[in-house]
Design an enzyme around this catalytic site. Structure first.
Site, PDB file in Angstrom:
ATOM      1  CE1 TYR A 168      41.207  25.004  49.906  1.00  0.00           C
ATOM      2  CE2 TYR A 168      41.553  22.641  49.733  1.00  0.00           C
ATOM      3  CZ  TYR A 168      41.111  23.839  49.193  1.00  0.00           C
ATOM      4  OH  TYR A 168      40.565  23.852  47.945  1.00  0.00           O
ATOM      5  CD  GLU A 201      37.985  27.531  51.651  1.00  0.00           C
ATOM      6  OE1 GLU A 201      37.191  27.047  52.458  1.00  0.00           O
ATOM      7  OE2 GLU A 201      37.895  27.344  50.433  1.00  0.00           O
ATOM      8  CG  ASP A 259      46.196  48.703  39.959  1.00  0.00           C
ATOM      9  OD1 ASP A 259      47.341  48.362  40.334  1.00  0.00           O
ATOM     10  OD2 ASP A 259      45.499  48.019  39.185  1.00  0.00           O
ATOM     11  CB  THR A 271      50.815  42.724  40.848  1.00  0.00           C
ATOM     12  OG1 THR A 271      51.570  43.779  40.250  1.00  0.00           O
ATOM     13  CG2 THR A 271      49.526  42.530  40.107  1.00  0.00           C
ATOM     14  CE  LYS A 318      52.344  44.111  36.551  1.00  0.00           C
ATOM     15  NZ  LYS A 318      51.103  43.834  37.276  1.00  0.00           N
ATOM     16  NE  ARG A 344      52.234  35.840  37.152  1.00  0.00           N
ATOM     17  CZ  ARG A 344      52.922  36.667  36.369  1.00  0.00           C
ATOM     18  NH1 ARG A 344      54.226  36.565  36.252  1.00  0.00           N
ATOM     19  NH2 ARG A 344      52.317  37.633  35.709  1.00  0.00           N
TER      20      ARG A 344
HETATM   21  N1  DSN Z   1      49.565  42.258  32.478  1.00  0.00           N
HETATM   22  C1  DSN Z   1      50.023  43.297  33.359  1.00  0.00           C
HETATM   23  C2  DSN Z   1      51.089  44.126  32.720  1.00  0.00           C
HETATM   24  O1  DSN Z   1      51.867  43.564  31.979  1.00  0.00           O
HETATM   25  O2  DSN Z   1      51.174  45.316  32.962  1.00  0.00           O
HETATM   26  C3  DSN Z   1      48.905  44.090  33.868  1.00  0.00           C
HETATM   27  O3  DSN Z   1      47.927  43.232  34.345  1.00  0.00           O
END
Ligand code: DSN
Length: 442
Positions: free
Chosen positions: A50, A52, A195, A221, A224, A230
């Protein structure tokens, strides 16, 4: 004790997923194959802790190593994107974006983002999401040619004077007009948030323009094109701190304790640090550039073979196939037929889709994961040929208009493609190609 003895069922399912990923072409543009180093950090003892709060300001003891890990992740994020501030705690992209609203807007304020069926994201103000339930969402659209309609963005911004404008999407194949949109946001005094979830790795590699000189806030994120676990990041730029010197603190407070999160996932943060370390190496620049070269080659290969694609090409890692020449709502057929051949993609809306988000008329595919395997232009031409053969093979299938007939029709379609000779042959060829480009190996 190892998982295969304590929980053989879960172990077997993980092995089955590993085999699926090794033996098929992962072409969902928001997915990738992480390194074993990232997986090792993710599966480490850090998950037990933990923490926080933030480094040096925790609500729990025993965080002397955790602090160093999180500080390293922050330092690498700042270096990779060239920003003065980063928060590495968001659990993923959606909570990161919600934290941006909390830091910049009051409930009921007007906000603008790209409409979801036009390729935008849920958290940029789609009606079903918190971002439209708590804030007053004014969506903008893309034109028929697939480019963002900047005239509309300017008109809506001037009419509505939003507090926050988003640029970023989940299904957009053109370079984002960061500079043009930042001028519009500046004219109306809005925060401008980019974003870059899909293109973060391309930005680091110099294969897509960076938003850092134009945006106040950048979110992404980490799983990707960035090829990490993730997770999510929120960054504030120099321009952002000039607009509001407190913006970094406001973001920190919005992530914790103000927002959706309790204890940060420090195993995830360590894995993000590992991925950012990988992305800072020179070979990652080559990787990012190859993703785009591969996507362009694949787009060319598809169009040469008569497959219609949105915007007639791509500037990034993604292609959206438009299946409307043979009727609306047909994305599901191509997704399922490609799945049967070992090529994983996702059905997706196209701009001005004549059907619905659940039965969209397109398919979204991309090159980040197959480029990680080492595939290049030659393989893209081969894959383009296979996909176009399957597009032709399923031309005769039409989605029934009546809602109650759709599920049975799709079930019947799936039974038929399971027996389809051409799809079976392509599946075999996909397997052979995958064996030449192994993944998740020591
Ligand atoms: N689910 C993601 C995507 O596949 O682009 C976006 O949040």
């Amino acid at each position: 004790m190892k998982l295969n003895t304590t929980d053989p069922k879960i172990y077997e399912l993980i092995q089955a997923e590993l085999k699926r990923r090794r033996e098929g072409l992962e072409m969902i543009p928001s997915e990738n194959h992480t390194s074993l180093a990232v997986l090792e950090a993710l599966g480490s003892v850090l998950t037990d802790k933990y923490a926080e709060g933030y480094p040096g300001k925790r609500y729990y003891g025993g965080n002397q190593y955790i602090d160093q890990i999180e500080e390293l992740a922050i330092a690498r994020a700042k270096e990779a994107f060239g920003v003065p501030y980063a928060n590495v705690q968001p659990y993923s992209g959606s909570p990161a974006n919600i934290a941006v609203y909390l830091a910049t807007c009051n409930i009921g304020d007007k906000v603008m983002g790209q409409n979801l069926p036009d390729g935008g994201h849920l958290t940029h103000g789609w009606k079903a999401n918190l971002s439209a339930k708590l804030y007053n969402s004014v969506p903008y659209h893309v034109k028929k040619d697939g480019y963002i309609d900047l005239e509309e963005v300017q008109k809506l911004a001037q009419e509505n004077r939003p507090k926050l404008i988003w640029c970023g999407a989940t299904a957009y194949v053109r370079e984002f007009p960061f500079e043009e949109m930042s001028k519009i946001a500046d004219e109306v005094g809005a925060y401008f948030a980019c974003d870059i979830a899909h293109i973060a790795g391309l930005v680091i590699a110099g294969a897509h323009k960076s938003p850092v000189n134009y945006a106040h806030i950048v979110t992404t994120t980490t799983h990707k094109t960035l090829r990490g676990p993730r997770g999510g990041l929120i960054m504030v730029t120099k321009k952002g701190l000039e607009k509001d010197p407190e913006l970094g603190d406001k973001i920190d407070k919005a992530v914790f304790p103000g927002g959706l999160q309790g204890g940060p996932h420090e195993n995830q943060i360590a894995a993000i640090a590992v991925a950012l370390g990988e992305a800072l190496r020179p070979e990652f620049k080559e990787y990012g550039k190859q993703i785009v070269k591969n996507a362009r080659e694949l787009a060319g290969s598809l169009t040469e073979r008569g497959v219609k694609i949105v915007s007639n090409g791509t500037d990034n890692h993604m292609i959206v196939i438009d299946l409307t020449p043979d009727g609306p709502g047909r994305g599901v057929f191509l997704q399922d037929a490609l799945d049967e051949a070992g090529i994983t993609v996702n059905k997706n809306t196209i701009p001005q889709d004549p059907s619905s988000p659940f039965y969209p008329s397109g398919v979204r595919l991309g090159t980040p994961a197959i480029t990680t395997r080492g595939m290049k232009e030659e393989e893209m031409r081969t894959i383009g040929d296979w996909i176009s053969q399957i597009v032709s093979e399923i031309k005769k299938y039409r989605l029934p208009e009546l809602k109650e007939e759709k599920a049975d029709y799709i079930k019947n379609f799936k039974d038929e493609i399971r027996q389809n000779k051409l799809i079976g042959e392509i599946k075999q060829k996909v397997l052979e190609l995958c064996k030449k480009f192994p993944v998740y190996e020591e």
